[in-house]
Design a protein around this motif. Structure first.
Motif, PDB file in Angstrom:
ATOM      1  N   VAL A 223       0.809  -1.218   0.000  1.00 23.79           N
ATOM      2  CA  VAL A 223       0.000   0.000   0.000  1.00 23.79           C
ATOM      3  C   VAL A 223       0.851   1.281   0.000  1.00 23.79           C
ATOM      4  CG1 VAL A 223      -1.952   1.200   1.088  1.00 23.79           C
ATOM      5  CG2 VAL A 223      -1.920  -1.284   0.971  1.00 23.79           C
ATOM      6  N   LYS A 226       5.458   1.091  -0.400  1.00 30.11           N
ATOM      7  CA  LYS A 226       6.023   0.276  -1.483  1.00 30.11           C
ATOM      8  C   LYS A 226       7.473   0.690  -1.759  1.00 30.11           C
ATOM      9  CE  LYS A 226       1.876  -1.188  -3.937  1.00 30.11           C
ATOM     10  NZ  LYS A 226       0.585  -0.485  -3.804  1.00 30.11           N
ATOM     11  N   HIS A 228       9.198   0.525  -4.540  1.00 27.37           N
ATOM     12  CA  HIS A 228       9.401   1.298  -5.770  1.00 27.37           C
ATOM     13  C   HIS A 228       8.873   2.720  -5.636  1.00 27.37           C
ATOM     14  CE1 HIS A 228       5.412  -0.663  -6.548  1.00 27.37           C
ATOM     15  NE2 HIS A 228       5.122   0.570  -6.864  1.00 27.37           N
ATOM     16  N   ALA A 229       7.852   2.921  -4.810  1.00 26.54           N
ATOM     17  CA  ALA A 229       7.350   4.286  -4.596  1.00 26.54           C
ATOM     18  C   ALA A 229       8.378   5.106  -3.825  1.00 26.54           C
ATOM     19  CB  ALA A 229       6.017   4.260  -3.858  1.00 26.54           C
ATOM     20  N   PHE A 244      10.274   9.007 -13.494  1.00 27.43           N
ATOM     21  CA  PHE A 244      10.815   7.765 -12.929  1.00 27.43           C
ATOM     22  C   PHE A 244       9.965   6.618 -13.420  1.00 27.43           C
ATOM     23  CE2 PHE A 244      10.128   4.458  -9.737  1.00 27.43           C
ATOM     24  CZ  PHE A 244      11.421   4.083  -9.381  1.00 27.43           C
ATOM     25  N   ASP A 245      10.607   5.543 -13.875  1.00 24.63           N
ATOM     26  CA  ASP A 245       9.849   4.301 -14.046  1.00 24.63           C
ATOM     27  C   ASP A 245      10.744   3.117 -13.703  1.00 24.63           C
ATOM     28  OD1 ASP A 245      11.378   4.049 -16.384  1.00 24.63           O
ATOM     29  OD2 ASP A 245       9.663   4.020 -17.727  1.00 24.63           O
ATOM     30  N   TYR A 246      10.130   1.988 -13.403  1.00 30.16           N
ATOM     31  CA  TYR A 246      10.927   0.821 -13.013  1.00 30.16           C
ATOM     32  C   TYR A 246      10.431  -0.389 -13.782  1.00 30.16           C
ATOM     33  CZ  TYR A 246       7.232  -1.045  -9.986  1.00 30.16           C
ATOM     34  OH  TYR A 246       6.067  -1.586  -9.502  1.00 30.16           O
ATOM     35  N   GLY A 249       8.312  -0.265 -17.154  1.00 27.80           N
ATOM     36  CA  GLY A 249       7.851   1.110 -17.028  1.00 27.80           C
ATOM     37  C   GLY A 249       6.991   1.589 -18.169  1.00 27.80           C
ATOM     38  N   PHE A 250       7.270   2.818 -18.628  1.00 28.88           N
ATOM     39  CA  PHE A 250       6.477   3.403 -19.723  1.00 28.88           C
ATOM     40  C   PHE A 250       6.598   2.567 -20.995  1.00 28.88           C
ATOM     41  CE2 PHE A 250       6.427   7.231 -17.084  1.00 28.88           C
ATOM     42  CZ  PHE A 250       5.149   7.699 -17.324  1.00 28.88           C
ATOM     43  N   VAL A 253       3.771  -0.404 -21.343  1.00 26.82           N
ATOM     44  CA  VAL A 253       2.311  -0.199 -21.286  1.00 26.82           C
ATOM     45  C   VAL A 253       1.595  -0.722 -22.526  1.00 26.82           C
ATOM     46  CG1 VAL A 253       2.517   1.805 -19.768  1.00 26.82           C
ATOM     47  CG2 VAL A 253       2.346   2.146 -22.247  1.00 26.82           C
TER      48      VAL A 253
ATOM     49  N   LEU B 236       2.777   6.037  -7.560  1.00 28.35           N
ATOM     50  CA  LEU B 236       3.455   4.736  -7.571  1.00 28.35           C
ATOM     51  C   LEU B 236       2.933   3.819  -6.469  1.00 28.35           C
ATOM     52  CD1 LEU B 236       6.978   6.158  -8.364  1.00 28.35           C
ATOM     53  CD2 LEU B 236       5.704   4.595  -9.854  1.00 28.35           C
ATOM     54  N   SER B 237       2.103   4.346  -5.586  1.00 26.02           N
ATOM     55  CA  SER B 237       1.476   3.497  -4.567  1.00 26.02           C
ATOM     56  C   SER B 237       0.238   2.792  -5.117  1.00 26.02           C
ATOM     57  CB  SER B 237       1.084   4.335  -3.342  1.00 26.02           C
ATOM     58  OG  SER B 237      -0.099   5.068  -3.586  1.00 26.02           O
ATOM     59  N   ILE B 238      -0.192   3.177  -6.324  1.00 28.38           N
ATOM     60  CA  ILE B 238      -1.388   2.556  -6.911  1.00 28.38           C
ATOM     61  C   ILE B 238      -1.004   1.215  -7.540  1.00 28.38           C
ATOM     62  CG2 ILE B 238      -3.232   2.840  -8.603  1.00 28.38           C
ATOM     63  CD1 ILE B 238      -2.895   5.880  -8.315  1.00 28.38           C
ATOM     64  N   ASN B 239      -1.844   0.241  -7.357  1.00 34.45           N
ATOM     65  CA  ASN B 239      -1.595  -1.098  -7.904  1.00 34.45           C
ATOM     66  C   ASN B 239      -1.312  -1.008  -9.404  1.00 34.45           C
ATOM     67  OD1 ASN B 239      -3.547  -0.877  -5.729  1.00 34.45           O
ATOM     68  ND2 ASN B 239      -3.441  -3.108  -5.660  1.00 34.45           N
ATOM     69  N   ALA B 241       0.932   0.420 -11.075  1.00 32.93           N
ATOM     70  CA  ALA B 241       1.638   1.610 -11.590  1.00 32.93           C
ATOM     71  C   ALA B 241       3.123   1.298 -11.739  1.00 32.93           C
ATOM     72  CB  ALA B 241       1.441   2.798 -10.661  1.00 32.93           C
ATOM     73  N   LYS B 242       3.702   1.660 -12.861  1.00 33.01           N
ATOM     74  CA  LYS B 242       5.104   1.354 -13.142  1.00 33.01           C
ATOM     75  C   LYS B 242       5.947   2.591 -13.440  1.00 33.01           C
ATOM     76  CE  LYS B 242       6.436  -2.408 -13.443  1.00 33.01           C
ATOM     77  NZ  LYS B 242       6.883  -3.384 -12.420  1.00 33.01           N
ATOM     78  N   GLY B 243       5.300   3.743 -13.603  1.00 29.39           N
ATOM     79  CA  GLY B 243       6.081   4.922 -13.915  1.00 29.39           C
ATOM     80  C   GLY B 243       5.288   6.191 -13.705  1.00 29.39           C
ATOM     81  N   PHE B 244       6.037   7.284 -13.562  1.00 33.52           N
ATOM     82  CA  PHE B 244       5.446   8.605 -13.329  1.00 33.52           C
ATOM     83  C   PHE B 244       6.350   9.636 -13.965  1.00 33.52           C
ATOM     84  CE2 PHE B 244       5.837  12.519 -10.865  1.00 33.52           C
ATOM     85  CZ  PHE B 244       4.529  12.951 -10.750  1.00 33.52           C
ATOM     86  N   VAL B 312       0.895   8.665 -15.516  1.00 35.78           N
ATOM     87  CA  VAL B 312       1.149   7.458 -14.736  1.00 35.78           C
ATOM     88  C   VAL B 312       1.049   6.253 -15.668  1.00 35.78           C
ATOM     89  CG1 VAL B 312       0.564   6.164 -12.651  1.00 35.78           C
ATOM     90  CG2 VAL B 312      -0.051   8.591 -12.823  1.00 35.78           C
ATOM     91  N   ALA B 313       2.101   5.437 -15.707  1.00 43.84           N
ATOM     92  CA  ALA B 313       2.117   4.233 -16.552  1.00 43.84           C
ATOM     93  C   ALA B 313       1.589   3.035 -15.772  1.00 43.84           C
ATOM     94  CB  ALA B 313       3.543   3.947 -17.013  1.00 43.84           C
ATOM     95  N   PHE B 314       0.686   2.287 -16.381  1.00 46.99           N
ATOM     96  CA  PHE B 314       0.155   1.069 -15.757  1.00 46.99           C
ATOM     97  C   PHE B 314       0.504  -0.146 -16.612  1.00 46.99           C
ATOM     98  CE2 PHE B 314      -2.452   4.387 -13.919  1.00 46.99           C
ATOM     99  CZ  PHE B 314      -2.558   3.990 -12.600  1.00 46.99           C
ATOM    100  N   LYS B 315       0.984  -1.178 -15.947  1.00 48.00           N
ATOM    101  CA  LYS B 315       1.280  -2.423 -16.658  1.00 48.00           C
ATOM    102  C   LYS B 315      -0.022  -3.176 -16.926  1.00 48.00           C
ATOM    103  CE  LYS B 315       1.850  -5.592 -12.724  1.00 48.00           C
ATOM    104  NZ  LYS B 315       2.678  -6.624 -12.100  1.00 48.00           N
TER     105      LYS B 315
END
Lengths: 373, 373, 373, 373
Positions: A223, A226, A228-229, A244-246, A249-250, A253, B236-239, B241-244, B312-315
Motif C-alpha cells: 500500500v 512500497k 518502488h514508490a 521515474f519508471d521501473y 515502465g512506460f 504499457v 506509484l502506490s497505486i496497484n 503503476a510502473k512509472g510517473f 502514470v504508466a500502468f502495466k
C-alpha cells in the motif's frame, strides 16, 4: 522537509554560496568501520570541474565529520558532517538579486519565503546533493557488506540513447568516460553532443538507469510503503529530475500480460547459490527465481529477489550561457545574461547522486525489514 | 506503512475477501458540510462491474461513516469509515492457497509475512483503493471550494495513444465513454482493443494523464518535500503503476534548455483575474504567469501557479483468463487456471484512483503551506 | 494526531455517542495466533458498569475485527476493528449543546474546531480508550511470548495511598477488588472513600503505578527517543492524567547521588538465569544487574534490564453530580445539572488503560530495537 | 531519534568530547531577523563554569551558523549550526574506557551499540543540550513576537522548596542568583545546600517549574497529540529528568472535583484586553477566562488561553567526586574515582534547557495550529 528516510535518516542543510553544505545521518548502525577514502571518491565523482563536459567551478568538496564516529567506527549516534564552500563567486549573482531566471526556483522560492538567498540558486542549487553523496557512500558501504550493490549509468543524452539491456553491459566501463555510459561507442557520441550543446551556450537532458543487485526478498511494504514508490520519491527529489519508471515502465504499457508476466523458474533450474537471503522474516520460505524480470524486481511493493532496475529522466539544465528574456520581481522585462559556471548537461554528475539516493533507500528498507515487522 | 499524508492523513485497512475495506481520515478540517452523493458517485466510478470492459464482480461499495461527522459536517476528529465486502467468491481462490501467481504479490507476501490471506490477492488487491477514493472525494470537495480541480483521463491503452495536449481536450467528454478518454474517436479505438484483448483472455496496459488546475503558487518544499516527488510517490502506490513523469517528463529529455525553458509573461500581458492566490505566505509578492508550461507547474519542488500535469504508466493486469505455468510454495510446477473475475485493463478504473491520490496530495500540501512554515 | 507508535501503530477513531469506536493497528507482526478471549477480558476490565464504584452506563463493548487476521492469525497487514456504541443516551446531553462544562474540553474543542459533537464529550470522552485497550491486549500477548509482563494497579485514591514498594506486593490480588489495589486492606479504604465521594455527588483523583518486567537491555534511544519519555507521553495521552514520574521520580529529588545511584552487582552474585536477553544488538555484551533500582529500569533513555516502574497521576473527574455554575458559548451564566452517568473516580478503570499504553510503547520499542538500528 | 518536533524541527548531533556539538533547525519561518546576542546570552545561561555552584569546565560555547540565514534573516531553509568543543580533557576519561559508572548510560549504550565514545559520557552528556538552547532561543524570539513568553525557575533543591505559587513571584529575580530561584531568601538556602553537598563530593536533585504565558486558545490536539503530553515528552528528554506534572499534577490527586474544577468567568468580569488571540481557527468564538487555573492551561489536550505551568523533577547527578564501587565490562569489581569536572546539582543549568524545550514545543504547536487543520 529536509529529512530523508525512516530508520537511516539524512537531514540536509546548506546553500550554494553559504558557509557550508552539511548534514546529519541518524540511525546508522553502530560499529561500522568507515572507509573515508571511498566516501571522498564518491564526492569526487559528483564534484564540479571533474571534466570538460561539466561546470568549471572548482571545489575541493572535502568532508569533515564532527560526531557519531569514534576511533574510525560509527557509534550509532548521529553523524554530523560539513563541507565548506570555498570557490564561491557570489558577485556573479548580484545581478540576479531581483530577477527570476526562467525554469529555475527563483520565483517559487520568492513567493513561498519572501526572503531568499539568491546567490547561485541558494538552497535550490544541486550543491545540496553533496550531503546525499556522503550519506549514500556510507549506505553503499553497509549494503556492500550485505552483498547488495547499486550501479547507475547514463543511458541517454538528448537523442543519443543506449538500447542495450543492462544485463548485456560491462559496468566496469562506466567510469572510463566522463559521461558515465558503459557502452564506449555510445559514450563517445554523448560526449560529442554535449560538446556541441556547450559550444552553443545551450543545455540538454537525458536519462540515468540504475540497477540494484543482491537485494533480498522482502524489502518494502504493501500500500503506502512500497519499495518502488520510495525509490521514485527519492529520485524525484533530485534536482532536474522529471520522471521515474521501473521494470518495463512506460515502455511496457503497450504490451500484453501474457508477454510481460514473469514466470517462475522451478527450483531445479535455479542456481541456489545465487539466491539472496534475508534472515529474520524469510527463514522458512523457499526462494524462487523468475525466468524474466520485466517487473524490475518488485511485486506488490516488495522486492522479490531479482535485480531492481529503474530509469530517471532529467530535463536540460535551466541555466543557459546565451541571453534569455525574463522579468524582475516587479514585472519589468530584462535580458538575462548569466555569468556563473554551469553544466551543459547534468547527466554525468547525476549518476553518483542517483546511486546515493538508491543506496539510502535500499538500506533504509533493509533496516526496516530486519525489525520484527 | 498504511498511512498516507502529513496533515490530511488516510490510514487504510482491509482485504479483498475480508469483512470490510475501510479507513480513517485524520486531519480533515472541521466544519466541512460533506456531499455524500458526490462521495458515492466517486466510488461508483471506481467500482467493479460498471461496464463490459471491467471485471464482472458486483459490489455495492456503499460507504458507512462511523465517526468524525456530526450533523453532516466534519468535526476535525478522525473520520472512520467502512465498506463491507459482499460479493466475495472466496471459493474461487481455494486452489490458489499454495500457488504463486506470476507477477502478483503472492510470492513476496508469502516470503515477507509467512501467513497471508490468499483470497483474491488479500491486501494486495486493488479493492484496497476504495478507501483512497473515499478520502480523495472529501479532499476534492475541499479543494473545489478553494478553486482547485483535479481531472484525470486515460491517455493510452496498449498502442492506442492520445497525442493531443490536455489544453486542447474537452474534459466533459471523459465520463461519456467507459474507458474515460476525452477524445471520443480515440476512446472508441481503446474500447475496441480492450474487447479484443478480453476475448483472448489477455490483458493490456496504458497511461493515465492527470491535470491539477487552480493550484496556488507556493505548495511544496525544497529538497525532500518536493510537490512532484509526493505526487510521484502517491501515484506509484497505486496497484500496477510502473512509472510517473510530470511536465514534459521522459518526452523532454532530448530537448534543449532553450526550447524547454518557460519564459515569464510580463504582467501587462497576464490576465490578473486568472492568478491563483494563497493568502498567508505570498501576500507580498506579485504573481506572474509563464508563456509555456513545459515544467508542469512545479519549479524546484514548489508549485508556480501554472497547471500541474503528469502521467502514470500502468502495466497490464497480471491475472490472465488463459492458462499459465507456475509453481507452488514447494516449487512444484502447476498450470494456473484462474476462475475469478478480472479486468482486462485497469485504465478505466484507475482514473478515479489517480484523481483521489492527487487530490489527497494537493490538499495535504495546501494545508501544510497554510501553516506558518 | 490520532496515531500512536512508530512500528506498532494504533490509529484511533470514534466518539462517545457516535456509531462506533474503532481503530487500525498497523505494523503488528505476522503469524500471531490471537487470543480473542483475552482481548475481550481486557475490554471487560475497562468497560463501564463493571462495579458499583464505576459509571452505570452499560455497554457490551464487543470488538469486531474487520481485517488483518486470517484463520485466527495476524497477517502483517493492518488490523481494522470497531466497537459499536449501543447504550447511548444522547438526549442526556442535549442541554449541553451550547454550554461549556468546567474543566472539560468543551470550550477548547469549540474554540479549535467551531463545530463539535457535544454528546457525552464526543471525541474527548474516555470511551475512545477502548481502541487502546484492544491494541494493548494484542501488544501484551506478543510481549508475553517474549517474557515481558505489564502490570498496573491503583496506588492512591484521594488521601489513601499504598506505601509498600511494588516488590513487596502480591499482584494476584489486583483483580480481587473493583478498585484494583493489590493491598486488600488499603483497597477497602479506597472503595470506602469512593462510595462516600459518590454519595456526595463529587469525584476524587488518584495514582496508578505500573511495572514492566522482563524488558531486555537496550530498548530506547538517546536524546529524543528515550524510552521513559515515550512512556511519559503515552501516559499523559490518557484522559485526566496530570503527571508522570518513573523510578524514584518526584520522591527522589531531595535525595543525594550517593543514596540514589544504583551500584552494579558483580556477576558472581547475579543469577544468570534471570537475565533478560535481546538477541540482535547485545549478543556480545555480558549482562549485569544492579543492587538497587532507584532509576526505574532506564539509564540515559535506554532500558537496563531491571524492572521499569512509573506512576501516573489522575485528577478527579470533572463531571460532578452536583450543580455547578458555568456559562454558555455566548457568555451567559447558567447552572449545570448533569444527567449522564459518570465515574466518581477513574482510577479503577484507568488501570487497564495504563497497561495498554505501556504495552504498546514497550512493544514498539522492542520492534524498533530489533531492527539493525 | 535525534529529531524533535513536527513543523519546527531540531535535529541534534555531537558528543561531549568530539569535534563539535551541532544541529539543524528545519521548518523555521522565513523572514525572522535573528537576535544573535540573545541566542548567545541563552547559551551563556546554560554554559559550564558560570558560577561556583556549577562545573568548572570552561567552554566559550560560541555558535557558528552555517546556513538558512541570509543578511541576518531566516530564509525558511534549514539552519545548520555548530559549536566547537574546546576545553576537552579527554585523558580524564581514559580510565573509564571499560568501566560502567553507576546510574550513568555507560552500560546501556555499551549493550545497545557495542562501540561507544566513552569520553565524558559521549552522546549521553548534557553537552548535547547546547543544540536545544540554540533552537529554543530562536523559538523564544518568534514566540515573543506573538506575545508568548516562557519562564522557568528552580523551585526545589533537595529538601529546600519554594511553596509560593508562581503568580506571587517576581520573575525578574530569577537571574539575580546563580541558582535561578526567584525568591531570594529561598535561593540563598538552595545555594548553601549546594555548597555543602559539593564539599562532600556528593550531588543533589530538585525541581524546575516552568510557566508559559500568552499561549492562545487552541494549541494541541485530542488523543495522541495533546499539548501537555508533548511538553511532558520534551521535558523527559532532558538529562536527569525523572518526572513531569502540569497544573495541580501529583499534588491535586487527593482533591475533589468540586475543589479542583476551574469555573468560567462570565465575560463582564473578564479583562478583554488580556485575552490572547489566535487568528485562523478561533475567529468566530468568544474567548473566556476561568476563575482558577488548577488545570494548568490545558483542557482535553488543547490550550485554553490560561497560563500553562508545569514541574520537572531532576535526580541528583550520577557522577560523584567521592569513590564508588563499580564493575568493568568483564564484570571485575573496581573503585571508581572520577577526575572530571562536574555539577553538584543540575538545577541552575537545567532552567534554560527547560525553557528551550518548552519554547520549541509551544512554537511547533503554534505553527501546526496555524495550518488549516
Amino acid at each position: 522537509m529536509n529529512t530523508f528516510g525512516t530508520i537511516f535518516r539524512l537531514t540536509s542543510f546548506g546553500e550554494s554560496h553559504g558557509e557550508a553544505i552539511g548534514g546529519v545521518i541518524d540511525g546508522c548502525p553502530a560499529g561500522v568501520l568507515l572507509d573515508f577514502d571511498f566516501i571522498q571518491s564518491e564526492l569526487d565523482r559528483r564534484k564540479p570541474g571533474q571534466s570538460d563536459i561539466t561546470t568549471t567551478r572548482k571545489e575541493a568538496d572535502k568532508v569533515e565529520f564532527l560526531s557519531g564516529i569514534f576511533e574510525g567506527r560509527t557509534t550509532g549516534t548521529p553523524i554530523g558532517f560539513i563541507i565548506r564552500n570555498s570557490n564561491q563567486h557570489s558577485s556573479d549573482y548580484h545581478n540576479l538579486k531581483d530577477v527570476f531566471r526562467p525554469s529555475h526556483a527563483d520565483y517559487t522560492y520568492f513567493q513561498k519565503y519572501g526572503h531568499r538567498d539568491y546567490r547561485g540558486g541558494g538552497r535550490s542549487s544541486a550543491r545540496e546533493t553533496i550531503s546525499r553523496v556522503v550519506a549514500g557512500a556510507i549506505a553503499k558501504q553497509i549494503l556492500k557488506e550485505e552483498g547488495i550493490s547499486i550501479t547507475a549509468y547514463t543511458s541517454q543524452v538528448g537523442a543519443i540513447h543506449l538500447d542495450t539491456f543492462y544485463t548485456e553491459l560491462d559496468f566496469s566501463n562506466i567510469e572510463k568516460t566522463p559521461v558515465r555510459c558503459p557502452d564506449l561507442a555510445v559514450a563517445e557520441k554523448m560526449i560529442e553532443i554535449i560538446h556541441q550543446i556547450k559550444a552553443e551556450g545551450d543545455t540538454i537532458g537525458g536519462v540515468v538507469t540504475c540497477v540494484c543487485q543482491g537485494v533480498p526478498v522482502g524489502l518494502g511494504n504493501p500500500v503506502f510503503g512500497k519499495l518502488h514508490a520510495a525509490l521514485g520519491s527519492a529520485m524525484l527529489s533530485i534536482n532536474a529530475a522529471k520522471g521515474f519508471d521501473y521494470g518495463m515502465g512506460f515502455n511496457g504499457v503497450h504490451q500484453r500480460g501474457s508477454e510481460l508476466n514473469d514466470l517462475f523458474l522451478p527450483p531445479a533450474s535455479a542456481n541456489d547459490e545465487d539466491l539472496s537471503f534475508l534472515p529474520p522474516a524469510s527463514a522458512d520460505g523457499k526462494k524462487f527465481k523468475t525466468k524474466t524480470n520485466h517487473s524490475g524486481g518488485v511485486q506488490g511493493g516488495i522486492s522479490n529477489g531479482e535485480d531492481i532496475y529503474f530509469r530517471v529522466a532529467f530535463k536540460p539544465v535551466a541555466t543557459l550561457l546565451q541571453p534569455q528574456p525574463t522579468i524582475d520581481k516587479e514585472g519589468n522585462e530584462t535580458l538575462l545574461q548569466v555569468k556563473g559556471r554551469h553544466d551543459p548537461c547534468v547527466l554525468p554528475r547525476a549518476v553518483p547522486i542517483v546511486e546515493a539516493m538508491a543506496a539510502m533507500t535500499v538500506l533504509d528498507f533493509w533496516l526496516l525489514a530486519s525489525s520484527h515487522e
